[in-house]
Write a protein that holds these residues in place. Structure first.
Motif, PDB file in Angstrom:
ATOM      1  N   CYS A  15       0.855  -1.187   0.000  1.00 54.13           N
ATOM      2  CA  CYS A  15       0.000   0.000   0.000  1.00 54.13           C
ATOM      3  C   CYS A  15       0.890   1.237   0.000  1.00 54.13           C
ATOM      4  O   CYS A  15       1.519   1.554   1.007  1.00 54.13           O
ATOM      5  CB  CYS A  15      -0.882   0.025   1.241  1.00 54.13           C
ATOM      6  SG  CYS A  15      -1.988  -1.373   1.343  1.00 54.13           S
ATOM      7  N   VAL A  16       0.941   1.923  -1.117  1.00 50.03           N
ATOM      8  CA  VAL A  16       1.800   3.100  -1.245  1.00 50.03           C
ATOM      9  C   VAL A  16       1.091   4.306  -0.641  1.00 50.03           C
ATOM     10  O   VAL A  16      -0.055   4.596  -0.967  1.00 50.03           O
ATOM     11  CB  VAL A  16       2.167   3.374  -2.723  1.00 50.03           C
ATOM     12  CG1 VAL A  16       2.941   4.668  -2.867  1.00 50.03           C
ATOM     13  CG2 VAL A  16       2.969   2.206  -3.286  1.00 50.03           C
ATOM     14  N   GLY A  17       1.792   5.016   0.239  1.00 47.71           N
ATOM     15  CA  GLY A  17       1.257   6.235   0.830  1.00 47.71           C
ATOM     16  C   GLY A  17       1.610   7.453  -0.002  1.00 47.71           C
ATOM     17  O   GLY A  17       0.800   8.336  -0.229  1.00 47.71           O
ATOM     18  N   GLY A  76       5.236   3.496   2.201  1.00 48.26           N
ATOM     19  CA  GLY A  76       4.043   2.655   2.230  1.00 48.26           C
ATOM     20  C   GLY A  76       4.212   1.486   3.172  1.00 48.26           C
ATOM     21  O   GLY A  76       5.197   1.372   3.902  1.00 48.26           O
ATOM     22  N   GLU A  95       4.782   3.998   8.091  1.00 46.61           N
ATOM     23  CA  GLU A  95       5.069   3.515   6.747  1.00 46.61           C
ATOM     24  C   GLU A  95       6.574   3.363   6.594  1.00 46.61           C
ATOM     25  O   GLU A  95       7.345   4.095   7.201  1.00 46.61           O
ATOM     26  CB  GLU A  95       4.551   4.505   5.699  1.00 46.61           C
ATOM     27  CG  GLU A  95       3.043   4.597   5.644  1.00 46.61           C
ATOM     28  CD  GLU A  95       2.547   5.579   4.599  1.00 46.61           C
ATOM     29  OE1 GLU A  95       3.284   6.548   4.268  1.00 46.61           O
ATOM     30  OE2 GLU A  95       1.431   5.385   4.110  1.00 46.61           O
TER      31      GLU A  95
END
Length: 195
Positions: free
Chosen positions: A35-37, A72, A147
């Motif tokens: 999950c890329v922030g 992420g 992250e």
């Protein structure tokens, strides 16, 4: 007639994927990066300067590489490949990060989304490698899981290309979008000459 997208305002990045390359050159099928922030990049440029009698009279700028910072929540298997964490000469279930650890080269892909216009841009960095060593942070009592931030350097592929992008709405070949995150390579995006 092909669709032409004239406006694109990126609001999200999703579906990031990596295709790790083995030492023999084979490319693994794409796997979720996590999950890329956030993601940001900057190109390193090489300046070619022409001087006449000590005065700069002309300059050409050529891109050399792109430095990316991605944060992420990244799966364990991806982190291990990213940094070269391995089980060599260890009992099952034990991993090590050592002076001999070698990060794998990989292809990095993602979807950049314009939620205003409901448009998806596919992006790919065809020859990428970790630009930092293994780092992590853990905080007791934190309200949010931290992250992981990684730095990636993207180099030119065998065709001299640092980066590829495609707006899904403009694609006429559906296999490009279908295989972008799992089997990206130059042959997927190369124009096929018509006889």
């Amino acid at each position: 007639m092909a669709t032409i997208v004239e406006d694109f305002a990126p609001t999200a990045i999703k579906n990031a994927s990596v295709q790790f390359k083995e030492s023999d050159g084979t490319v693994q099928p794409g796997t979720k990066f996590g999950c890329v922030g956030s993601m940001e990049g900057e190109t390193t440029l090489k300046e070619l300067i022409k001087r006449c009698e000590g005065v700069e009279v002309r300059k050409k700028i050529k891109p050399e590489k792109i430095d990316l910072t991605v944060s992420g929540h990244i799966p364990i298997a991806v982190v291990r490949n990213f940094f070269g964490i391995n089980t060599d000469n260890l009992k099952p279930g034990v991993y090590k990060y050592s002076t001999q650890s070698m990060a794998k080269e990989f292809i990095f892909t993602a979807d950049v989304i314009d939620e205003f216009e409901d448009v998806v841009k596919l992006i790919a960095f065809p020859k990428a490698v970790s630009a930092i060593g293994f780092k992590f942070a853990v905080e007791n009592g934190a309200d949010e899981v931290a992250e992981m931030e990684v730095e990636i350097t993207a180099y030119p592929d065998e065709n001299g290309n640092l980066y590829y992008e495609a707006l899904v709405a403009e694609l006429t070949d559906a296999t490009v979008a279908d295989k972008w995150h799992t089997q990206f390579n130059y042959a997927l995006v190369e124009a096929v000459p018509t006889p």
